[in-house]
Structure formats: structure tokens, C-alpha cells
Motif scaffolding. Structure first.
Motif, PDB file in Angstrom:
ATOM      1  N   ILE A 158       0.839  -1.211   0.000  1.00 31.60           N
ATOM      2  CA  ILE A 158       0.000   0.000   0.000  1.00 31.60           C
ATOM      3  C   ILE A 158       0.869   1.254   0.000  1.00 31.60           C
ATOM      4  CG2 ILE A 158      -1.723   1.294   1.318  1.00 31.60           C
ATOM      5  CD1 ILE A 158      -2.768  -1.432   2.350  1.00 31.60           C
ATOM      6  N   ALA A 159       1.948   1.240   0.817  1.00 30.71           N
ATOM      7  CA  ALA A 159       2.831   2.413   0.875  1.00 30.71           C
ATOM      8  C   ALA A 159       3.463   2.681  -0.484  1.00 30.71           C
ATOM      9  CB  ALA A 159       3.906   2.190   1.929  1.00 30.71           C
ATOM     10  N   ARG A 172      -1.865   5.266   9.205  1.00 27.28           N
ATOM     11  CA  ARG A 172      -3.078   5.111   8.417  1.00 27.28           C
ATOM     12  C   ARG A 172      -2.952   3.930   7.452  1.00 27.28           C
ATOM     13  NH1 ARG A 172      -3.325  10.621   5.682  1.00 27.28           N
ATOM     14  NH2 ARG A 172      -1.531  11.285   6.941  1.00 27.28           N
ATOM     15  N   VAL A 173      -1.741   3.741   6.890  1.00 22.88           N
ATOM     16  CA  VAL A 173      -1.504   2.604   5.998  1.00 22.88           C
ATOM     17  C   VAL A 173      -1.649   1.295   6.759  1.00 22.88           C
ATOM     18  CG1 VAL A 173       0.268   1.406   4.657  1.00 22.88           C
ATOM     19  CG2 VAL A 173      -0.058   3.874   4.360  1.00 22.88           C
ATOM     20  N   ILE A 174      -1.023   1.190   7.938  1.00 16.39           N
ATOM     21  CA  ILE A 174      -1.075  -0.045   8.729  1.00 16.39           C
ATOM     22  C   ILE A 174      -2.507  -0.329   9.198  1.00 16.39           C
ATOM     23  CG2 ILE A 174      -0.318  -1.086  10.903  1.00 16.39           C
ATOM     24  CD1 ILE A 174       2.372   0.253  10.472  1.00 16.39           C
ATOM     25  N   PRO A 218      -9.746   8.152   3.356  1.00 15.33           N
ATOM     26  CA  PRO A 218     -10.473   7.899   2.103  1.00 15.33           C
ATOM     27  C   PRO A 218      -9.555   7.851   0.876  1.00 15.33           C
ATOM     28  CG  PRO A 218     -10.875  10.123   2.910  1.00 15.33           C
ATOM     29  CD  PRO A 218     -10.171   9.402   4.007  1.00 15.33           C
ATOM     30  N   ARG A 219      -8.483   8.628   0.891  1.00 16.90           N
ATOM     31  CA  ARG A 219      -7.567   8.590  -0.255  1.00 16.90           C
ATOM     32  C   ARG A 219      -6.874   7.242  -0.342  1.00 16.90           C
ATOM     33  NH1 ARG A 219      -2.239   9.521  -1.590  1.00 16.90           N
ATOM     34  NH2 ARG A 219      -1.664   9.703   0.607  1.00 16.90           N
ATOM     35  N   LEU A 220      -6.444   6.722   0.812  1.00 15.62           N
ATOM     36  CA  LEU A 220      -5.795   5.410   0.815  1.00 15.62           C
ATOM     37  C   LEU A 220      -6.773   4.306   0.438  1.00 15.62           C
ATOM     38  CD1 LEU A 220      -3.520   5.650   4.015  1.00 15.62           C
ATOM     39  CD2 LEU A 220      -2.831   5.806   1.613  1.00 15.62           C
ATOM     40  N   ILE A 255      -7.026   4.174  -3.257  1.00 17.84           N
ATOM     41  CA  ILE A 255      -5.857   3.495  -3.842  1.00 17.84           C
ATOM     42  C   ILE A 255      -5.972   1.986  -3.667  1.00 17.84           C
ATOM     43  CG2 ILE A 255      -3.355   3.195  -3.605  1.00 17.84           C
ATOM     44  CD1 ILE A 255      -3.202   6.161  -2.808  1.00 17.84           C
ATOM     45  N   VAL A 256      -6.385   1.560  -2.473  1.00 13.16           N
ATOM     46  CA  VAL A 256      -6.512   0.118  -2.186  1.00 13.16           C
ATOM     47  C   VAL A 256      -7.559  -0.508  -3.085  1.00 13.16           C
ATOM     48  CG1 VAL A 256      -7.264  -1.547  -0.452  1.00 13.16           C
ATOM     49  CG2 VAL A 256      -5.641   0.247   0.163  1.00 13.16           C
TER      50      VAL A 256
END
Length: 597
Positions: free
Chosen positions: A435-436, A532-534, A572-574, A577-578
Motif C-alpha cells: 500500500i505504501a 493510516r496505511v497499517i 479515504p484517499r488510501l 488506492i486500495v
């Protein structure tokens, strides 16, 4: 002596010679004037004596007889001569018997007296006065003539002295001027070999010396240029080595990045159509080739069996090897490929760490015989820096491997305390890194995210096993104790210098985007991006994993849950992307759906 000094000496020589000549001329002129004056005066005296003797012999009997008329007559005859001023006849008693003189009186006269004799008896005396006017005119004429001659002679002497001075000093002036030009660096200096035998010989010797000096200076300048170029190359090599070391330190010595940096520095220092750095492992018997080729972009890698290359032979020799023309060499399989690609000149330079070869630098050119010893020298100098860089990369790789092994061991130890979450930390680490990367984080941030993913549940070491292994839902008190694991994890990691950033990420990985998470209720962008990624990776793995009370959720349900909680629990942005790369991410979750949590 300078040119001005020589010219001053020449002027003094000319002045002395001229003065000496003038003095001689003046002495001679004075002597001539005096001699000429004496001769003229003697001639005039002789003329007066002749007239007086003639008159004295003619009037002897007249004086004795007292014939004054005859004496007067003879006196007038003698007075008619132009130079005679007066004529006087005196008797034995001193009485003037007669005196005749010209009407125009002239004071400047020469007087002569001649006795009147008869039988050796003195009867009287004849006195004649001769005018000096003509004598004075003659003397003045002779003086003017002598002065004119003396002036002309002086001018001639001065000119002669100048000519002699110039003839003697001009070669010295030329030699001095030529010496100054030689000193100023003029290489085309030639003095005319004219003048006396000595000066011509001196000019010839000087020309030989100037030619020798010019040759020596040219040789010296060539040596200086060569030394300057060599020194510049040494400085450039040192600067390149410094840049290599700085780049290696900046890249944390990862081998791939280090070798790419090394290739770029070699490319800037050596002309090549293709450039390789080969490193190998004796255990696998293969060499990893990193190649830059002038007609392509970027650096490509390829693994080649060692026995198909010349690398082992170069490593055993420990010395550079130049193949001037591959078409005339006994080729190994890899070199046959090089020749087929159009490369004819190749240089091998081993990268040595003591007696051990770490790798080899290979540069090639399409032109046969392109490389010489200068290229090898530059590559050998760079090989020293490359050896240090590769040793650092190897050491970093070993240290990094040990570091990750330690972290994985620690994460597995934590997961083993919870029978239902075995392998969870490893899965979160893989998902977080992916994700990162998709979110555009830097390499160092991705690495930090991976470490935090492995250690995000390290705080569970302080949670009771009865809570961790409880098969059913937790009570409110138990859930509160469970929530403390993020703070406990941060507390454990923060004293370790390498993990201070990781500690903050672990501390906030249960924060919600809307501020309703724990432990402090941060919201939005205030939550670290890695946390936030984790949070998303942790949720994906949790939903995909099976629990005693439920099966792992299907991918469509997981996708829907992420969409549902975007902006609330998740960034929400991540989430966007996911969801865009969901199929790629779900394959990372390698555990089976029925694996126990």
C-alpha cells in the motif's frame, strides 16, 4: 647587463673616443697654426732683410760720402714695395740721414735692421719696417682653414667613433634583447651572426644555447602539461571516489543502488559503448551482471554462469586484462556474445578486497584497440573505491538480513502468544509495504512502514493470555485492556534509537480518520501516514482471516467494508488506492480462509 646599460656603456665609449679624437685634432691644429704662423713671419722677415741688405750694400759709399739724395732715391725705390711701411737710414753717429714711409700709417709692423759696412767698418744702419697686415690675413686664413679642417676631422672622428661603438656594441644589444625574449618565453629567437669574428662566434653560441633552451622548455612544458593532466585526473578520481562514498552512505549501501551509482560514476570517467559491473557468489557459481549500454536507457541485470565468463581467470590473476580485439582472441561464451553485439575492445579490472575478488569492472568499445594503459589506471583507482562500496553493501546486506530476521523472530514470538493470529504480523508487513508503494511513499518510508507492520502488535506482550486467547467476544474491561497494546508497544520501542519513528507509528495505528479511534483520538492528516496505511492493512488481513466464531470474509465483502468505512475509520484517499489495486493486494494475503487465528 640590460639593453639600456649596454647602450649607456656604448655612449660613454663613443664620448671618450670622440673626445680623444677631438683633443688630438685640436693639438695637431694648434701645432699647425703655430708652425704656419712662424713660417709666414720668417718669410716676411727674410723678405725685409733681403731689402735691407740690398739697400745697405747700395748706400755704403753714399753714407760715407754723405750723398743724401741718392740715399733718398734708393729708399723711395724700396718703399714702393707693397709690404714696406717705412725705410730709414742712420749714420754711424745715430743720426737719421733719411726716412721715407707710406702715408697710411700701420702700427702692426715688423722691423729689421741691417748695418752699412765698408771694409768691415760700420758706417751706419738701414732700418726697414714691414707691414704685418698680409701676414695677419694669411694667419687668419690659415687659422680658419685649420679650424674648418679640425671640425670636419672631429665630425669624421665622431662618426667613426659612433660606427666603431655601434659595431662593437650592437651584437651585445642584440644578444641582450634576445636573452630577454628567451626569458619571456619566445621560442623563435635567432641572433644574426655578423660582426667581428668574436661577436659572430658569440652569436652562434647564443643561437645554439637558445635552441637548446627552447627544446628544454618545450620538453619541460610537455612534462608539466602531462603532470597537470595526471594531477587533474587524480583530483577528479578522488572527487569521484568521494561522490561514490557519499552516494553509498546516502543509499544505506543497498547493493543494487550502490552498483547503479558506481556505473554512473565510471561512465562519467571512462569512454565506453557498454559498461558492466559483475558480482558473484561462489556458492551459486553465477555472476550477477549490471549493464549500462550507450544505445539503451537505464541499467539492466542478468545472471550468467561463471564458467561462461572470463571472471574467474581475472579474479585469480588479480590484475587488469585488456582485450584489444576480440576477433583475434580465444573467446569464452560470453565474449562471443559481446563480439556478436559489435564490441571489439574490452577491459577487465578486478575489484579486490585484499586477496579476495568481490567483482569485476568491464568496459567495452566497438572500436578495436580503443583502450590503453591510461584507461586501466583510472579504472584501477576507481576499483579501490568500488571495493569499499561493495564491501559496505555486502556488510549492510548481512546486517540488514540479520536485522529483519530479528524483527520477524520477534513478531512471530508475539503472534505465538495469540493462537488465533499466527502469521498476522508478517501479512500486515507485506500489505503495508505494498500500500505504501502504491501511495507513492519513498523507499525509506516504505522500509519504515514494513518494520512498523511487523511490530505493530508488539505491545500484546503485556496483555494477559486469557484475553489474547479468549475464543469469544471480549467484555468492555477486557477490550479496554486490549486497547492498551498500542501504547505498550510504543513504550517498548521508543528507547531503541532505530525504532523511534516506528514507535510513533505503532502508537497511532488504531486511530480513526474521524477522530474516534485510540489511544489519543487523532483525526485526519494529524495521524501519521504510516499509521493510516497499517490501519488499512491490519483491517484487510483481519477480515480475510478466519476466526473460531467466523470464516474469513470474501474479497467482495472486504471491498465493501473498506468503502463503507472510508472517511470514518480509514483515510479515504488510501481506501481509493486500495480499491483501485484490490486484486493485487488480496493476493498478498496468503493464508487460507480456514487458518486459525
Amino acid at each position: 647587463m640590460t639593453v639600456l646599460g649596454i647602450r649607456g656603456t656604448a655612449f660613454r665609449f663613443w664620448l671618450a673616443l670622440t673626445a680623444l679624437s677631438l683633443a688630438g685634432i685640436l693639438v695637431m691644429a694648434g701645432y699647425f697654426i703655430r708652425t704656419e704662423g712662424a713660417l709666414l713671419e720668417a718669410a716676411l722677415r727674410n723678405e725685409a732683410l733681403a731689402g735691407a741688405n740690398l739697400l745697405a750694400s747700395a748706400v755704403g759709399s753714399d753714407v760715407q760720402g754723405g750723398d743724401v739724395d741718392r740715399i733718398n732715391s734708393l729708399s723711395w725705390a724700396l718703399l714702393n714695395q707693397p709690404n714696406i711701411q717705412y725705410v730709414r737710414v742712420i749714420d754711424a753717429n745715430g743720426r737719421v740721414m733719411t726716412q721715407r714711409e707710406k702715408a697710411h700709417y700701420v702700427a702692426d709692423v715688423l722691423t729689421v735692421q741691417v748695418p752699412v759696412l765698408a771694409m768691415d767698418k760700420k758706417l751706419g744702419m738701414v732700418e726697414i719696417a714691414v707691414r704685418m697686415t698680409e701676414l695677419r690675413k694669411q694667419q687668419k686664413y690659415r687659422f680658419d682653414y685649420t679650424v674648418a679642417v679640425a671640425c670636419l676631422a672631429s665630425l669624421g672622428a665622431g662618426a667613426f667613433a659612433a660606427w666603431v661603438s655601434r659595431r662593437l656594441t650592437l651584437p651585445l644589444v642584440r644578444l641582450t634583447e634576445a636573452a630577454r625574449r628567451v626569458a619571456d618565453g619566445d621560442r623563435a629567437v635567432c641572433v644574426p651572426e655578423v660582426g667581428t669574428g668574436e661577436t659572430a662566434a658569440l652569436a652562434a653560441a647564443f643561437n645554439q644555447m637558445a635552441a637548446a633552451v627552447a627544446d628544454h622548455r618545450a620538453s619541460l612544458q610537455a612534462e608539466i602539461r602531462k603532470a597537470t593532466i595526471s594531477l587533474a585526473e587524480k583530483v577528479e578520481t578522488l572527487e569521484a571516489m568521494d561522490r561514490i562514498f557519499r552516494s553509498v552512505m546516502a543509499q544505506n549501501a543497498r547493493r543494487d543502488e550502490v552498483i547503479k551509482t558506481l556505473i554512473s560514476h565510471i561512465q562519467a570517467r571512462v569512454t565506453a559503448d557498454a559498461l558492466f559491473i559483475a558480482v558473484w557468489d561462489e556458492g551459486t557459481k553465477t555472476a550477477e551482471f549490471y549493464m549500462w549500454e550507450g544505445r539503451s536507457t537505464g541499467i539492466v541485470t542478468d545472471s550468467v554462469p561463471l564458467d561462461q565468463t572470463r571472471l574467474p581467470a581475472v579474479a585469480d590473476e588479480g590484475q587488469p586484462r585488456i582485450c584489444a580485439d576480440l576477433s583475434r582472441e580465444d573467446l569464452c561464451p560470453q565474449e562471443e556474445e559481446f563480439l556478436a553485439l559489435g564490441y571489439h575492445s574490452i577491459v577487465y579490472v578486478p575489484v579486490m578486497a585484499g586477496d579476495k575478488a568481490l567483482g569485476t569492472i568491464i568496459v567495452s568499445n566497438r572500436e578495436a584497440g580503443f583502450y590503453a594503459d591510461g584507461t586501466v589506471d583510472r579504472l584501477m583507482e576507481l576499483a579501490q573505491a568500488i571495493a569499499i562500496a561493495l564491501k559496505s553493501a555486502h556488510a549492510y546486506a548481512s546486517l540488514n538480513s540479520a536485522f529483519w530476521q530479528m524483527i520477524r523472530t520477534l513478531s512471530r514470538a508475539i503472534d505465538m502468544r495469540d493462537a488465533y493470529t499466527g502469521g498476522h504480523s508478517e501479512q500486515v508487513m507485506l500489505l503495508s509495504r505494498t500500500i505504501a508503494r502504491l501511495a507513492g511513499l519513498s523507499d525509506s518510508e516504505i522500509e519504515t512502514v514494513g518494520i512498523a507492520g511487523l511490530l505493530h502488535d508488539v505491545g500484546k506482550i503485556g496483555i494477559r493470555e486469557s484475553i489474547l486467547q479468549k475464543p469469544g467476544p471480549l467484555s468492555a474491561a477486557e477490550f479496554n485492556e486490549m486497547k492498551s497494546h498500542s501504547a505498550l508497544g510504543a513504550e517498548l520501542l521508543r528507547p531503541i534509537g532505530l525504532f523511534r519513528n516506528v514507535a510513533d507509528i505503532v502508537y497511532h495505528h488504531h486511530e480513526h480518520y474521524d477522530g474516534r479511534g485510540y489511544p489519543v483520538g487523532l483525526a485526519g492528516e494529524n495521524i501519521p501516514i504510516a499509521s493510516r496505511v497499517i490501519a488499512i492493512a491490519d483491517a484487510i488481513d483481519a477480515m480475510a482471516s478466519s476466526r473460531p466464531y467466523r470464516k474469513g470474509l470474501p474479497p467482495d465483502v472486504i471491498r465493501e467494508e473498506l468503502r463503507k468505512h472510508a472517511g470514518a475509520q480509514f483515510d479515504p484517499r488510501l481506501v481509493e488506492i486500495v480499491l483501485r489495486h484490490f486484486d493485487e493486494l488480496i493476493t498478498v494475503v496468503s493464508r487460507t480462509a480456514d487458518k486459525a487465528v
